[in-house]
Scaffold this active site. Sequence first.
Site, PDB file in Angstrom:
ATOM      1  CB  SER A  59      29.381  45.948  32.836  1.00 27.93           C
ATOM      2  OG  SER A  59      29.411  46.752  31.669  1.00 27.93           O
ATOM      3  CB  ILE A  60      33.472  49.371  35.516  1.00 31.03           C
ATOM      4  CG1 ILE A  60      32.880  49.634  36.892  1.00 31.03           C
ATOM      5  CG2 ILE A  60      32.858  50.297  34.511  1.00 31.03           C
ATOM      6  CD1 ILE A  60      33.304  50.960  37.450  1.00 31.03           C
ATOM      7  CG  HIS A  74      35.522  17.360   6.356  1.00 30.81           C
ATOM      8  ND1 HIS A  74      36.031  18.639   6.286  1.00 30.81           N
ATOM      9  CD2 HIS A  74      34.890  17.124   5.177  1.00 30.81           C
ATOM     10  CE1 HIS A  74      35.748  19.147   5.092  1.00 30.81           C
ATOM     11  NE2 HIS A  74      35.055  18.243   4.410  1.00 30.81           N
TER      12      HIS A  74
HETATM   13  P1  NAI Z   1      35.646  43.418  33.109  1.00 23.87           P
HETATM   14  O1  NAI Z   1      36.755  43.501  34.076  1.00 23.87           O
HETATM   15  O2  NAI Z   1      35.592  42.310  32.116  1.00 23.87           O
HETATM   16  O3  NAI Z   1      35.594  44.805  32.244  1.00 23.87           O
HETATM   17  C1  NAI Z   1      35.447  46.067  32.853  1.00 23.87           C
HETATM   18  C2  NAI Z   1      35.843  47.156  31.872  1.00 23.87           C
HETATM   19  O4  NAI Z   1      35.451  48.412  32.399  1.00 23.87           O
HETATM   20  C3  NAI Z   1      37.360  47.242  31.639  1.00 23.87           C
HETATM   21  O5  NAI Z   1      37.606  47.155  30.260  1.00 23.87           O
HETATM   22  C4  NAI Z   1      37.736  48.621  32.219  1.00 23.87           C
HETATM   23  O6  NAI Z   1      38.766  49.243  31.517  1.00 23.87           O
HETATM   24  C5  NAI Z   1      36.421  49.404  32.087  1.00 23.87           C
HETATM   25  N1  NAI Z   1      36.259  50.537  33.020  1.00 23.87           N
HETATM   26  C6  NAI Z   1      36.557  50.564  34.354  1.00 23.87           C
HETATM   27  N2  NAI Z   1      36.240  51.781  34.881  1.00 23.87           N
HETATM   28  C7  NAI Z   1      35.727  52.542  33.870  1.00 23.87           C
HETATM   29  C8  NAI Z   1      35.215  53.877  33.773  1.00 23.87           C
HETATM   30  N3  NAI Z   1      35.129  54.698  34.824  1.00 23.87           N
HETATM   31  N4  NAI Z   1      34.793  54.325  32.559  1.00 23.87           N
HETATM   32  C9  NAI Z   1      34.848  53.512  31.473  1.00 23.87           C
HETATM   33  N5  NAI Z   1      35.319  52.239  31.517  1.00 23.87           N
HETATM   34  C10 NAI Z   1      35.744  51.742  32.690  1.00 23.87           C
HETATM   35  O7  NAI Z   1      34.317  43.484  33.985  1.00 23.87           O
HETATM   36  P2  NAI Z   1      32.812  43.038  33.691  1.00 23.87           P
HETATM   37  O8  NAI Z   1      32.498  43.108  32.234  1.00 23.87           O
HETATM   38  O9  NAI Z   1      32.002  43.848  34.631  1.00 23.87           O
HETATM   39  O10 NAI Z   1      32.778  41.518  34.104  1.00 23.87           O
HETATM   40  C11 NAI Z   1      32.998  41.148  35.477  1.00 23.87           C
HETATM   41  C12 NAI Z   1      33.496  39.741  35.625  1.00 23.87           C
HETATM   42  O11 NAI Z   1      32.528  38.809  35.213  1.00 23.87           O
HETATM   43  C13 NAI Z   1      34.757  39.483  34.851  1.00 23.87           C
HETATM   44  O12 NAI Z   1      35.699  38.928  35.720  1.00 23.87           O
HETATM   45  C14 NAI Z   1      34.342  38.507  33.799  1.00 23.87           C
HETATM   46  O13 NAI Z   1      35.385  37.582  33.527  1.00 23.87           O
HETATM   47  C15 NAI Z   1      33.121  37.822  34.402  1.00 23.87           C
HETATM   48  N6  NAI Z   1      32.196  37.427  33.347  1.00 23.87           N
HETATM   49  C16 NAI Z   1      32.549  36.473  32.464  1.00 23.87           C
HETATM   50  C17 NAI Z   1      31.711  36.121  31.431  1.00 23.87           C
HETATM   51  C18 NAI Z   1      32.137  35.098  30.450  1.00 23.87           C
HETATM   52  O14 NAI Z   1      33.103  34.402  30.703  1.00 23.87           O
HETATM   53  N7  NAI Z   1      31.486  34.958  29.303  1.00 23.87           N
HETATM   54  C19 NAI Z   1      30.396  36.735  31.256  1.00 23.87           C
HETATM   55  C20 NAI Z   1      30.144  37.747  32.211  1.00 23.87           C
HETATM   56  C21 NAI Z   1      31.010  38.057  33.216  1.00 23.87           C
END
Ligand code: NAI
Length: 456
Positions: free
Chosen positions: A267-268, A442
Amino acid sequence: MEIFDLIVIGGGPGGYLAAERAGHAGLKTMVIEKREFGGVCLNEGCVPSKTFLNSAKVFDYANHAAAYGVNGVGKATVDQKFVVERKNGVVKMLVSGVKGQLKRNHVTMKMAEAFIEGKTDEGIVIKAGEEKFLAKRLIVATGSMPVVPPIPGLRENLQAGTVMTNREVLDLTEIPEKLVVIGGGVIGLEMASYFSSVGSKVTVVEMLNKIAGPTEAEISKILQKSLEKKGVDFKLGAKVTAVEKDCVVYEKDGKVEKVAADKVLCSIGRRAVTQGIGLENIGVNMERGAIVTDDMMRTNVANVYAVGDVNGKIMLAHTAYREAEVAVNNILGKKDRMRYNVIPSVIYTNPEVGSVGETEESAKEKGLDVKCVSIPLTFSGRYIAENTDLNGICKLVVNNKTNTLIGAHIIGSYSGEYIVSVSAMIDLEVDIENIKKLVFPHPTVCEIVREAIFSI
Ligand code: NAI
Protein backbone atom coordinates in the site's frame (compact mmCIF):
# COMPACT_ATOMS: atom_id res chain seq x y z
CA MET A 1 -23.77 5.95 -34.53
CA GLU A 2 -26.02 6.80 -31.59
CA ILE A 3 -25.32 10.29 -30.28
CA PHE A 4 -25.23 11.12 -26.56
CA ASP A 5 -25.15 14.56 -24.93
CA LEU A 6 -22.68 13.08 -22.46
CA ILE A 7 -20.67 9.89 -22.26
CA VAL A 8 -18.91 9.07 -19.01
CA ILE A 9 -16.07 6.53 -19.02
CA GLY A 10 -15.84 4.80 -15.64
CA GLY A 11 -18.61 3.94 -13.18
CA GLY A 12 -16.87 4.72 -9.88
CA PRO A 13 -17.93 7.56 -7.52
CA GLY A 14 -16.82 10.28 -9.98
CA GLY A 15 -18.34 8.60 -13.02
CA TYR A 16 -21.62 7.34 -11.61
CA LEU A 17 -22.43 10.59 -9.84
CA ALA A 18 -21.63 12.64 -12.95
CA ALA A 19 -23.94 10.38 -14.99
CA GLU A 20 -26.65 10.54 -12.35
CA ARG A 21 -26.59 14.35 -12.09
CA ALA A 22 -26.46 14.75 -15.89
CA GLY A 23 -29.32 12.32 -16.40
CA HIS A 24 -31.34 14.13 -13.72
CA ALA A 25 -30.78 17.41 -15.55
CA GLY A 26 -32.20 15.89 -18.75
CA LEU A 27 -29.00 15.21 -20.71
CA LYS A 28 -29.00 12.04 -22.79
CA THR A 29 -26.27 10.24 -20.85
CA MET A 30 -24.40 6.96 -21.05
CA VAL A 31 -21.89 5.61 -18.51
CA ILE A 32 -19.50 2.85 -19.59
CA GLU A 33 -17.93 0.54 -17.01
CA LYS A 34 -15.71 -2.47 -17.63
CA ARG A 35 -15.75 -4.17 -14.20
CA GLU A 36 -18.48 -3.23 -11.76
CA PHE A 37 -20.47 -0.08 -11.03
CA GLY A 38 -19.32 1.59 -7.84
CA GLY A 39 -15.65 1.34 -8.83
CA VAL A 40 -12.82 0.81 -6.37
CA CYS A 41 -14.60 2.74 -3.59
CA LEU A 42 -17.63 0.47 -3.39
CA ASN A 43 -16.12 -2.83 -4.50
CA GLU A 44 -12.60 -2.94 -3.16
CA GLY A 45 -11.85 0.20 -1.21
CA CYS A 46 -13.70 2.60 1.07
CA VAL A 47 -16.86 0.66 1.79
CA PRO A 48 -15.50 -2.91 2.12
CA SER A 49 -12.68 -1.73 4.38
CA LYS A 50 -15.24 0.00 6.62
CA THR A 51 -17.22 -3.22 7.04
CA PHE A 52 -13.97 -4.94 8.10
CA LEU A 53 -13.14 -2.12 10.51
CA ASN A 54 -16.57 -2.23 12.07
CA SER A 55 -16.15 -5.94 12.79
CA ALA A 56 -12.87 -5.09 14.51
CA LYS A 57 -14.59 -2.39 16.54
CA VAL A 58 -17.28 -4.82 17.72
CA PHE A 59 -14.55 -7.36 18.51
CA ASP A 60 -12.55 -4.79 20.51
CA TYR A 61 -15.69 -3.79 22.42
CA ALA A 62 -16.53 -7.42 23.17
CA ASN A 63 -13.05 -8.08 24.49
CA HIS A 64 -13.13 -4.95 26.63
CA ALA A 65 -16.74 -5.27 27.71
CA ALA A 66 -15.76 -5.75 31.35
CA ALA A 67 -14.29 -2.23 31.35
CA TYR A 68 -17.86 -1.00 30.83
CA GLY A 69 -19.32 -3.30 33.48
CA VAL A 70 -20.55 -5.91 30.99
CA ASN A 71 -19.38 -9.30 32.18
CA GLY A 72 -19.77 -12.81 30.78
CA VAL A 73 -19.03 -11.88 27.14
CA GLY A 74 -16.08 -14.29 27.20
CA LYS A 75 -13.20 -14.34 24.78
CA ALA A 76 -14.57 -13.23 21.43
CA THR A 77 -13.29 -14.76 18.19
CA VAL A 78 -13.49 -13.46 14.64
CA ASP A 79 -14.96 -15.54 11.81
CA GLN A 80 -13.00 -13.97 8.95
CA LYS A 81 -14.96 -15.94 6.33
CA PHE A 82 -18.18 -14.45 7.69
CA VAL A 83 -16.61 -10.97 7.79
CA VAL A 84 -15.83 -11.29 4.05
CA GLU A 85 -19.33 -12.63 3.29
CA ARG A 86 -20.92 -9.78 5.20
CA LYS A 87 -18.68 -7.33 3.30
CA ASN A 88 -19.82 -8.88 0.01
CA GLY A 89 -23.44 -8.43 1.08
CA VAL A 90 -22.89 -4.76 1.94
CA VAL A 91 -21.13 -4.17 -1.41
CA LYS A 92 -23.91 -5.94 -3.34
CA MET A 93 -26.57 -3.80 -1.70
CA LEU A 94 -24.75 -0.55 -2.44
CA VAL A 95 -23.87 -1.47 -6.04
CA SER A 96 -27.51 -2.28 -6.74
CA GLY A 97 -28.40 1.08 -5.16
CA VAL A 98 -26.05 2.86 -7.57
CA LYS A 99 -27.54 1.06 -10.57
CA GLY A 100 -31.04 1.88 -9.32
CA GLN A 101 -30.18 5.58 -9.09
CA LEU A 102 -28.70 5.57 -12.61
CA LYS A 103 -31.82 3.86 -13.95
CA ARG A 104 -34.15 6.29 -12.16
CA ASN A 105 -32.24 9.15 -13.79
CA HIS A 106 -32.57 7.60 -17.27
CA VAL A 107 -28.85 6.93 -17.68
CA THR A 108 -27.83 4.21 -20.18
CA MET A 109 -25.46 1.80 -18.42
CA LYS A 110 -23.05 -0.12 -20.60
CA MET A 111 -20.77 -2.88 -19.40
CA ALA A 112 -17.79 -2.72 -21.78
CA GLU A 113 -14.23 -1.45 -22.09
CA ALA A 114 -14.40 2.05 -23.57
CA PHE A 115 -11.82 3.42 -25.99
CA ILE A 116 -11.59 6.98 -27.36
CA GLU A 117 -11.10 6.64 -31.12
CA GLY A 118 -10.95 10.27 -32.17
CA LYS A 119 -12.84 13.49 -32.75
CA THR A 120 -15.19 14.64 -35.51
CA ASP A 121 -17.03 17.95 -35.96
CA GLU A 122 -20.03 16.41 -34.23
CA GLY A 123 -18.26 14.99 -31.21
CA ILE A 124 -15.94 12.38 -29.80
CA VAL A 125 -16.06 8.82 -31.10
CA ILE A 126 -16.15 6.23 -28.34
CA LYS A 127 -15.83 2.52 -28.97
CA ALA A 128 -17.44 0.31 -26.34
CA GLY A 129 -17.05 -3.37 -27.06
CA GLU A 130 -18.14 -3.84 -30.68
CA GLU A 131 -20.26 -0.68 -30.81
CA LYS A 132 -19.40 2.92 -31.52
CA PHE A 133 -21.06 6.02 -30.08
CA LEU A 134 -20.73 9.75 -30.53
CA ALA A 135 -20.36 11.94 -27.45
CA LYS A 136 -21.07 15.67 -27.60
CA ARG A 137 -19.24 15.83 -24.29
CA LEU A 138 -17.01 13.37 -22.51
CA ILE A 139 -16.15 12.89 -18.85
CA VAL A 140 -13.17 10.65 -18.17
CA ALA A 141 -13.47 9.01 -14.74
CA THR A 142 -11.25 5.95 -15.05
CA GLY A 143 -9.88 6.17 -11.52
CA SER A 144 -6.61 4.82 -10.21
CA MET A 145 -4.77 1.59 -9.53
CA PRO A 146 -2.26 0.53 -6.89
CA VAL A 147 1.38 1.37 -7.51
CA VAL A 148 3.40 -1.85 -7.64
CA PRO A 149 7.01 -0.67 -8.01
CA PRO A 150 9.81 -2.83 -9.42
CA ILE A 151 11.00 -3.99 -5.99
CA PRO A 152 12.64 -7.41 -6.47
CA GLY A 153 10.17 -10.20 -5.68
CA LEU A 154 7.13 -7.92 -5.28
CA ARG A 155 5.36 -8.73 -8.55
CA GLU A 156 6.25 -12.45 -8.45
CA ASN A 157 4.84 -12.74 -4.94
CA LEU A 158 1.76 -10.75 -5.95
CA GLN A 159 1.10 -13.38 -8.61
CA ALA A 160 1.84 -16.16 -6.13
CA GLY A 161 -0.68 -14.69 -3.68
CA THR A 162 1.66 -13.81 -0.79
CA VAL A 163 1.60 -10.12 -1.66
CA MET A 164 -1.77 -8.36 -1.78
CA THR A 165 -3.05 -4.94 -2.81
CA ASN A 166 -6.24 -3.32 -1.51
CA ARG A 167 -8.19 -5.69 -3.80
CA GLU A 168 -6.94 -9.04 -2.52
CA VAL A 169 -6.68 -8.06 1.15
CA LEU A 170 -10.42 -7.44 1.32
CA ASP A 171 -11.12 -10.99 0.17
CA LEU A 172 -8.79 -12.62 2.68
CA THR A 173 -10.83 -15.33 4.44
CA GLU A 174 -8.08 -16.31 6.87
CA ILE A 175 -6.34 -14.06 9.35
CA PRO A 176 -2.59 -14.21 8.67
CA GLU A 177 -0.40 -14.88 11.65
CA LYS A 178 2.25 -12.41 10.49
CA LEU A 179 1.20 -9.53 8.23
CA VAL A 180 3.73 -7.04 6.89
CA VAL A 181 2.34 -3.80 5.51
CA ILE A 182 4.52 -1.86 3.08
CA GLY A 183 3.60 1.82 3.40
CA GLY A 184 2.22 3.56 6.48
CA GLY A 185 -0.33 5.63 4.54
CA VAL A 186 -4.12 5.50 4.76
CA ILE A 187 -4.70 2.01 3.34
CA GLY A 188 -1.78 0.52 5.26
CA LEU A 189 -2.90 1.99 8.58
CA GLU A 190 -6.56 1.04 8.21
CA MET A 191 -5.61 -2.55 7.42
CA ALA A 192 -2.98 -2.58 10.20
CA SER A 193 -5.69 -1.40 12.59
CA TYR A 194 -8.07 -4.18 11.46
CA PHE A 195 -5.64 -7.10 11.35
CA SER A 196 -3.91 -6.19 14.62
CA SER A 197 -7.32 -6.04 16.34
CA VAL A 198 -8.34 -9.47 15.07
CA GLY A 199 -5.11 -11.20 15.99
CA SER A 200 -2.38 -10.79 13.36
CA LYS A 201 1.11 -9.73 14.32
CA VAL A 202 1.36 -6.63 12.13
CA THR A 203 4.55 -4.82 11.10
CA VAL A 204 4.33 -1.60 9.10
CA VAL A 205 7.42 -0.67 7.07
CA GLU A 206 7.33 3.02 6.17
CA MET A 207 9.93 4.99 4.25
CA LEU A 208 9.26 8.32 6.00
CA ASN A 209 9.96 9.06 9.66
CA LYS A 210 6.26 9.43 10.43
CA ILE A 211 3.07 7.56 9.61
CA ALA A 212 -0.05 8.86 7.85
CA GLY A 213 1.80 11.13 5.39
CA PRO A 214 0.54 14.71 5.55
CA THR A 215 -1.46 14.20 8.77
CA GLU A 216 -0.80 16.76 11.52
CA ALA A 217 2.40 15.67 13.32
CA GLU A 218 0.98 15.50 16.88
CA ILE A 219 -1.97 13.42 15.67
CA SER A 220 0.25 11.11 13.65
CA LYS A 221 2.23 10.38 16.87
CA ILE A 222 -0.92 9.68 18.91
CA LEU A 223 -2.20 7.34 16.18
CA GLN A 224 1.13 5.54 16.10
CA LYS A 225 1.08 5.07 19.89
CA SER A 226 -2.52 3.79 19.82
CA LEU A 227 -1.69 1.25 17.12
CA GLU A 228 1.50 0.22 18.93
CA LYS A 229 -0.62 -0.44 22.02
CA LYS A 230 -2.62 -2.90 19.92
CA GLY A 231 0.63 -4.63 18.99
CA VAL A 232 1.51 -3.01 15.65
CA ASP A 233 5.27 -2.73 15.14
CA PHE A 234 6.43 0.27 13.11
CA LYS A 235 9.68 0.34 11.17
CA LEU A 236 10.01 4.01 10.25
CA GLY A 237 12.62 5.54 7.96
CA ALA A 238 12.74 2.05 6.44
CA LYS A 239 12.75 1.43 2.71
CA VAL A 240 11.63 -1.92 1.38
CA THR A 241 14.24 -3.29 -1.01
CA ALA A 242 13.02 -6.86 -1.65
CA VAL A 243 10.14 -9.19 -0.96
CA GLU A 244 10.85 -12.87 -0.47
CA LYS A 245 8.46 -15.80 -0.07
CA ASP A 246 8.39 -15.54 3.71
CA CYS A 247 9.84 -12.16 4.56
CA VAL A 248 10.23 -8.50 3.62
CA VAL A 249 13.70 -7.00 3.33
CA TYR A 250 14.23 -3.33 4.15
CA GLU A 251 17.01 -0.82 4.66
CA LYS A 252 17.08 1.29 7.79
CA ASP A 253 19.93 3.52 8.94
CA GLY A 254 22.19 1.97 6.31
CA LYS A 255 21.54 -1.57 7.59
CA VAL A 256 19.69 -4.35 5.77
CA GLU A 257 17.05 -6.01 7.94
CA LYS A 258 14.30 -8.61 7.47
CA VAL A 259 10.85 -9.12 8.92
CA ALA A 260 9.02 -12.46 8.65
CA ALA A 261 5.68 -12.45 6.80
CA ASP A 262 2.90 -14.91 5.95
CA LYS A 263 1.19 -12.21 3.92
CA VAL A 264 2.32 -8.80 2.68
CA LEU A 265 0.11 -5.82 1.89
CA CYS A 266 1.53 -3.43 -0.68
CA SER A 267 0.00 0.00 0.00
CA ILE A 268 2.49 2.56 -1.21
CA GLY A 269 0.13 4.77 -3.16
CA ARG A 270 -2.02 4.77 -6.29
CA ARG A 271 -1.61 6.09 -9.82
CA ALA A 272 -4.13 7.41 -12.32
CA VAL A 273 -5.47 5.02 -14.98
CA THR A 274 -4.71 6.85 -18.23
CA GLN A 275 -3.15 4.14 -20.39
CA GLY A 276 -5.00 2.19 -23.07
CA ILE A 277 -8.09 4.41 -23.24
CA GLY A 278 -7.10 6.45 -26.29
CA LEU A 279 -6.56 9.83 -24.59
CA GLU A 280 -3.70 10.48 -27.05
CA ASN A 281 -6.18 10.18 -29.96
CA ILE A 282 -7.78 13.49 -28.95
CA GLY A 283 -4.62 15.10 -27.52
CA VAL A 284 -5.49 15.25 -23.81
CA ASN A 285 -2.68 16.85 -21.77
CA MET A 286 -1.13 14.81 -19.00
CA GLU A 287 1.35 15.47 -16.25
CA ARG A 288 3.09 12.74 -14.24
CA GLY A 289 0.64 10.18 -15.61
CA ALA A 290 -2.53 12.05 -14.62
CA ILE A 291 -4.94 14.15 -16.72
CA VAL A 292 -4.43 17.89 -16.27
CA THR A 293 -7.66 19.69 -15.30
CA ASP A 294 -8.56 23.21 -14.22
CA ASP A 295 -10.84 24.03 -11.29
CA MET A 296 -13.88 23.58 -13.56
CA MET A 297 -12.70 20.02 -14.33
CA ARG A 298 -11.96 20.91 -17.97
CA THR A 299 -9.06 19.31 -19.80
CA ASN A 300 -7.19 21.13 -22.59
CA VAL A 301 -9.59 19.55 -25.13
CA ALA A 302 -12.94 21.31 -25.62
CA ASN A 303 -15.90 19.39 -24.15
CA VAL A 304 -13.65 16.85 -22.45
CA TYR A 305 -13.60 16.76 -18.64
CA ALA A 306 -11.80 14.52 -16.11
CA VAL A 307 -12.99 13.82 -12.56
CA GLY A 308 -11.83 11.65 -9.68
CA ASP A 309 -8.50 9.88 -9.15
CA VAL A 310 -7.64 10.08 -12.88
CA ASN A 311 -6.71 13.76 -12.51
CA GLY A 312 -4.35 12.85 -9.64
CA LYS A 313 -5.38 15.83 -7.47
CA ILE A 314 -6.86 14.42 -4.25
CA MET A 315 -7.55 10.70 -4.51
CA LEU A 316 -10.66 10.52 -2.34
CA ALA A 317 -14.16 9.38 -3.31
CA HIS A 318 -15.81 12.52 -1.92
CA THR A 319 -13.44 14.70 -3.96
CA ALA A 320 -14.59 12.76 -7.02
CA TYR A 321 -18.26 13.35 -6.08
CA ARG A 322 -17.82 17.09 -5.92
CA GLU A 323 -15.65 17.17 -9.07
CA ALA A 324 -18.41 15.25 -10.87
CA GLU A 325 -20.96 17.89 -9.88
CA VAL A 326 -18.63 20.71 -10.88
CA ALA A 327 -18.06 19.13 -14.31
CA VAL A 328 -21.77 18.57 -14.92
CA ASN A 329 -22.72 22.06 -13.72
CA ASN A 330 -20.21 23.57 -16.15
CA ILE A 331 -21.57 21.37 -18.96
CA LEU A 332 -25.04 22.70 -18.10
CA GLY A 333 -23.75 26.25 -18.31
CA LYS A 334 -23.89 26.86 -14.53
CA LYS A 335 -20.50 28.18 -13.51
CA ASP A 336 -19.02 26.07 -10.72
CA ARG A 337 -15.49 25.62 -9.35
CA MET A 338 -13.67 23.18 -7.07
CA ARG A 339 -12.33 24.43 -3.76
CA TYR A 340 -9.72 21.86 -2.81
CA ASN A 341 -8.74 23.59 0.45
CA VAL A 342 -11.90 22.45 2.26
CA ILE A 343 -11.92 18.77 1.44
CA PRO A 344 -11.99 16.78 4.66
CA SER A 345 -10.13 13.52 5.05
CA VAL A 346 -10.73 10.65 7.42
CA ILE A 347 -8.56 7.73 8.52
CA TYR A 348 -10.93 5.05 9.79
CA THR A 349 -8.51 3.45 12.22
CA ASN A 350 -9.53 2.92 15.82
CA PRO A 351 -9.19 5.70 17.00
CA GLU A 352 -10.25 7.51 13.83
CA VAL A 353 -8.78 10.74 12.50
CA GLY A 354 -10.72 13.58 10.88
CA SER A 355 -8.88 16.50 9.33
CA VAL A 356 -9.49 19.43 7.05
CA GLY A 357 -7.46 22.36 5.80
CA GLU A 358 -4.06 23.59 6.88
CA THR A 359 -1.88 22.01 9.53
CA GLU A 360 0.30 24.26 11.69
CA GLU A 361 3.26 23.17 9.58
CA SER A 362 1.65 23.72 6.16
CA ALA A 363 0.28 27.12 7.22
CA LYS A 364 3.71 28.26 8.39
CA GLU A 365 5.31 26.96 5.18
CA LYS A 366 2.89 29.21 3.30
CA GLY A 367 3.96 32.16 5.46
CA LEU A 368 0.51 32.57 7.01
CA ASP A 369 0.18 34.34 10.35
CA VAL A 370 -1.59 31.69 12.44
CA LYS A 371 -2.31 30.67 15.98
CA CYS A 372 -3.03 27.10 16.99
CA VAL A 373 -4.88 25.55 19.87
CA SER A 374 -4.79 21.92 20.89
CA ILE A 375 -7.06 20.50 23.60
CA PRO A 376 -7.66 16.96 24.86
CA LEU A 377 -10.90 15.22 23.91
CA THR A 378 -11.46 14.64 27.63
CA PHE A 379 -13.06 18.11 27.57
CA SER A 380 -16.06 16.21 26.15
CA GLY A 381 -18.24 14.34 28.64
CA ARG A 382 -19.53 11.88 26.06
CA TYR A 383 -15.99 11.04 24.98
CA ILE A 384 -15.00 10.10 28.55
CA ALA A 385 -18.26 8.20 29.07
CA GLU A 386 -17.74 6.06 25.98
CA ASN A 387 -13.99 5.41 25.91
CA THR A 388 -11.33 3.74 28.00
CA ASP A 389 -8.35 5.06 26.00
CA LEU A 390 -8.52 8.80 26.52
CA ASN A 391 -5.70 10.07 24.30
CA GLY A 392 -7.72 12.01 21.68
CA ILE A 393 -7.04 15.65 20.84
CA CYS A 394 -8.58 18.44 18.79
CA LYS A 395 -6.25 20.93 17.17
CA LEU A 396 -7.46 24.06 15.39
CA VAL A 397 -5.50 26.41 13.14
CA VAL A 398 -6.72 30.03 13.00
CA ASN A 399 -5.71 32.71 10.53
CA ASN A 400 -4.88 35.78 12.66
CA LYS A 401 -5.45 38.18 9.79
CA THR A 402 -9.01 37.07 9.01
CA ASN A 403 -9.89 35.65 12.46
CA THR A 404 -11.27 32.56 10.74
CA LEU A 405 -10.49 28.86 10.96
CA ILE A 406 -8.25 27.42 8.28
CA GLY A 407 -7.61 23.95 9.66
CA ALA A 408 -8.89 21.34 12.11
CA HIS A 409 -7.32 18.02 13.08
CA ILE A 410 -9.01 15.64 15.45
CA ILE A 411 -8.23 12.12 16.64
CA GLY A 412 -10.94 10.27 18.54
CA SER A 413 -14.37 8.69 18.19
CA TYR A 414 -16.78 10.10 15.60
CA SER A 415 -14.24 12.68 14.32
CA GLY A 416 -14.82 11.41 10.78
CA GLU A 417 -18.52 12.14 11.17
CA TYR A 418 -18.37 15.73 12.42
CA ILE A 419 -15.23 17.05 10.66
CA VAL A 420 -17.57 18.31 7.92
CA SER A 421 -18.97 20.89 10.37
CA VAL A 422 -15.51 22.47 10.53
CA SER A 423 -15.16 22.22 6.72
CA ALA A 424 -18.33 24.33 6.50
CA MET A 425 -16.93 26.91 8.93
CA ILE A 426 -13.73 27.14 6.87
CA ASP A 427 -15.52 27.20 3.53
CA LEU A 428 -17.98 29.90 4.61
CA GLU A 429 -15.18 31.86 6.33
CA VAL A 430 -17.21 32.20 9.51
CA ASP A 431 -15.64 34.63 11.97
CA ILE A 432 -14.46 33.00 15.24
CA GLU A 433 -16.82 35.28 17.21
CA ASN A 434 -19.76 33.94 15.19
CA ILE A 435 -18.66 30.30 15.64
CA LYS A 436 -18.85 30.97 19.39
CA LYS A 437 -22.55 31.68 18.98
CA LEU A 438 -23.31 28.28 17.39
CA VAL A 439 -25.16 25.81 19.61
CA PHE A 440 -23.77 22.27 19.72
CA PRO A 441 -25.89 19.43 21.13
CA HIS A 442 -24.82 18.31 24.61
CA PRO A 443 -23.35 15.89 25.48
CA THR A 444 -21.62 15.08 22.21
CA VAL A 445 -18.04 14.53 21.17
CA CYS A 446 -18.36 17.25 18.51
CA GLU A 447 -18.70 19.82 21.32
CA ILE A 448 -14.92 19.61 21.38
CA VAL A 449 -14.86 22.06 18.46
CA ARG A 450 -16.77 24.60 20.56
CA GLU A 451 -14.45 23.99 23.51
CA ALA A 452 -11.39 24.44 21.30
CA ILE A 453 -12.81 27.66 19.82
CA PHE A 454 -13.26 29.10 23.33
CA SER A 455 -9.69 28.05 24.20
CA ILE A 456 -8.16 30.20 21.48
P1 NAI B 1 -0.54 6.71 0.62
O1 NAI B 1 0.01 7.63 -0.40
O2 NAI B 1 -1.56 7.18 1.59
O3 NAI B 1 0.70 6.11 1.51
C1 NAI B 1 1.77 5.41 0.93
C2 NAI B 1 2.93 5.35 1.91
O4 NAI B 1 3.90 4.43 1.42
C3 NAI B 1 3.66 6.69 2.07
O5 NAI B 1 3.69 7.02 3.44
C4 NAI B 1 5.06 6.42 1.50
O6 NAI B 1 6.07 7.11 2.16
C5 NAI B 1 5.21 4.90 1.70
N1 NAI B 1 6.16 4.23 0.80
C6 NAI B 1 6.31 4.42 -0.55
N2 NAI B 1 7.27 3.59 -1.04
C7 NAI B 1 7.74 2.85 0.01
C8 NAI B 1 8.73 1.82 0.15
N3 NAI B 1 9.43 1.34 -0.88
N4 NAI B 1 8.96 1.31 1.39
C9 NAI B 1 8.25 1.76 2.46
N5 NAI B 1 7.30 2.72 2.37
C10 NAI B 1 7.03 3.26 1.17
O7 NAI B 1 -1.05 5.44 -0.20
P2 NAI B 1 -2.09 4.29 0.16
O8 NAI B 1 -2.16 4.04 1.63
O9 NAI B 1 -1.71 3.16 -0.73
O10 NAI B 1 -3.48 4.88 -0.28
C11 NAI B 1 -3.73 5.17 -1.67
C12 NAI B 1 -4.79 6.22 -1.86
O11 NAI B 1 -6.04 5.76 -1.42
C13 NAI B 1 -4.48 7.50 -1.15
O12 NAI B 1 -4.58 8.55 -2.07
C14 NAI B 1 -5.54 7.60 -0.10
O13 NAI B 1 -5.93 8.95 0.11
C15 NAI B 1 -6.68 6.76 -0.66
N6 NAI B 1 -7.43 6.14 0.43
C16 NAI B 1 -8.14 6.91 1.28
C17 NAI B 1 -8.81 6.35 2.35
C18 NAI B 1 -9.55 7.22 3.29
O14 NAI B 1 -9.77 8.38 2.98
N7 NAI B 1 -9.95 6.75 4.46
C19 NAI B 1 -8.82 4.91 2.59
C20 NAI B 1 -8.01 4.21 1.66
C21 NAI B 1 -7.37 4.81 0.63
